[in-house]
Write a protein that holds these residues in place. Sequence first.
Motif, short mmCIF file in Angstrom:
data_model
loop_
_atom_site.label_atom_id
_atom_site.label_comp_id
_atom_site.label_asym_id
_atom_site.label_seq_id
_atom_site.Cartn_x
_atom_site.Cartn_y
_atom_site.Cartn_z
N MET A 1 0.84 -1.18 0.00
CA MET A 1 0.00 0.00 0.00
C MET A 1 0.89 1.25 0.00
O MET A 1 1.92 1.29 0.65
CB MET A 1 -0.90 -0.01 1.23
CG MET A 1 -1.88 1.11 1.26
SD MET A 1 -3.06 0.81 2.60
CE MET A 1 -3.59 2.46 2.85
N THR A 2 0.50 2.26 -0.73
CA THR A 2 1.29 3.48 -0.80
C THR A 2 1.00 4.37 0.40
O THR A 2 -0.01 4.24 1.08
CB THR A 2 0.96 4.26 -2.09
OG1 THR A 2 -0.42 4.62 -2.07
CG2 THR A 2 1.27 3.44 -3.33
N GLU A 3 1.94 5.28 0.64
CA GLU A 3 1.77 6.24 1.73
C GLU A 3 0.57 7.14 1.44
O GLU A 3 0.32 7.49 0.28
CB GLU A 3 3.03 7.11 1.85
CG GLU A 3 4.24 6.36 2.35
CD GLU A 3 4.13 6.02 3.82
OE1 GLU A 3 3.60 6.82 4.60
OE2 GLU A 3 4.59 4.92 4.18
N PRO A 4 -0.14 7.56 2.46
CA PRO A 4 -1.27 8.47 2.24
C PRO A 4 -0.77 9.83 1.78
O PRO A 4 0.37 10.22 2.00
CB PRO A 4 -1.92 8.56 3.62
CG PRO A 4 -0.85 8.19 4.59
CD PRO A 4 0.05 7.23 3.86
N MET A 5 -1.65 10.53 1.12
CA MET A 5 -1.33 11.88 0.67
C MET A 5 -1.51 12.85 1.83
O MET A 5 -2.30 12.61 2.74
CB MET A 5 -2.21 12.28 -0.50
CG MET A 5 -1.96 11.47 -1.74
SD MET A 5 -2.97 12.08 -3.08
CE MET A 5 -1.82 11.96 -4.41
N MET A 6 -0.77 13.95 1.78
CA MET A 6 -0.86 14.99 2.80
C MET A 6 -1.78 16.09 2.32
O MET A 6 -1.75 16.47 1.15
CB MET A 6 0.52 15.61 3.05
CG MET A 6 1.51 14.71 3.68
SD MET A 6 3.03 15.64 3.98
CE MET A 6 4.15 14.29 4.17
N THR A 7 -2.54 16.64 3.24
CA THR A 7 -3.32 17.83 2.93
C THR A 7 -2.40 19.04 3.08
O THR A 7 -1.28 18.95 3.59
CB THR A 7 -4.49 17.99 3.92
OG1 THR A 7 -3.95 18.19 5.23
CG2 THR A 7 -5.41 16.77 3.90
N GLN A 8 -2.90 20.20 2.63
CA GLN A 8 -2.15 21.44 2.84
C GLN A 8 -1.87 21.65 4.33
O GLN A 8 -0.77 22.04 4.72
CB GLN A 8 -2.94 22.64 2.33
CG GLN A 8 -3.10 22.71 0.84
CD GLN A 8 -3.80 23.98 0.46
OE1 GLN A 8 -3.14 24.97 0.16
NE2 GLN A 8 -5.13 23.98 0.46
N ARG A 9 -2.85 21.38 5.13
CA ARG A 9 -2.70 21.57 6.58
C ARG A 9 -1.63 20.64 7.14
O ARG A 9 -0.80 21.06 7.95
CB ARG A 9 -4.04 21.34 7.29
CG ARG A 9 -3.98 21.63 8.79
CD ARG A 9 -5.33 21.46 9.45
NE ARG A 9 -6.40 22.18 8.80
CZ ARG A 9 -6.72 23.45 9.03
NH1 ARG A 9 -6.03 24.13 9.92
NH2 ARG A 9 -7.71 24.03 8.39
N ASN A 10 -1.62 19.37 6.69
CA ASN A 10 -0.59 18.43 7.14
C ASN A 10 0.80 18.93 6.81
O ASN A 10 1.70 18.90 7.65
CB ASN A 10 -0.77 17.06 6.49
CG ASN A 10 -2.04 16.34 6.85
OD1 ASN A 10 -2.60 15.63 6.01
ND2 ASN A 10 -2.53 16.49 8.07
#
Length: 66
Positions: A1-10
Amino acid sequence: MTEPMMTQRNLATRWQLTIRTLERWRADGCGPAWVQIGGSIRYRTDDVLAWEEAHRTEPGGEGAGA
């Protein structure tokens, strides 16, 4: 499984920046690559890590920022 994407806030929290700074960087065409899904901006973890590594500076002036 790939790493989750980051939001702007993250990402803003990770780098201790404002969301507005990230928005300005995108408008200026700098910063890490991003993905727009609908109206949401996301950053792939791999792209963020690659951007961090490319902008890493070693003590004594070695690196991309020298």
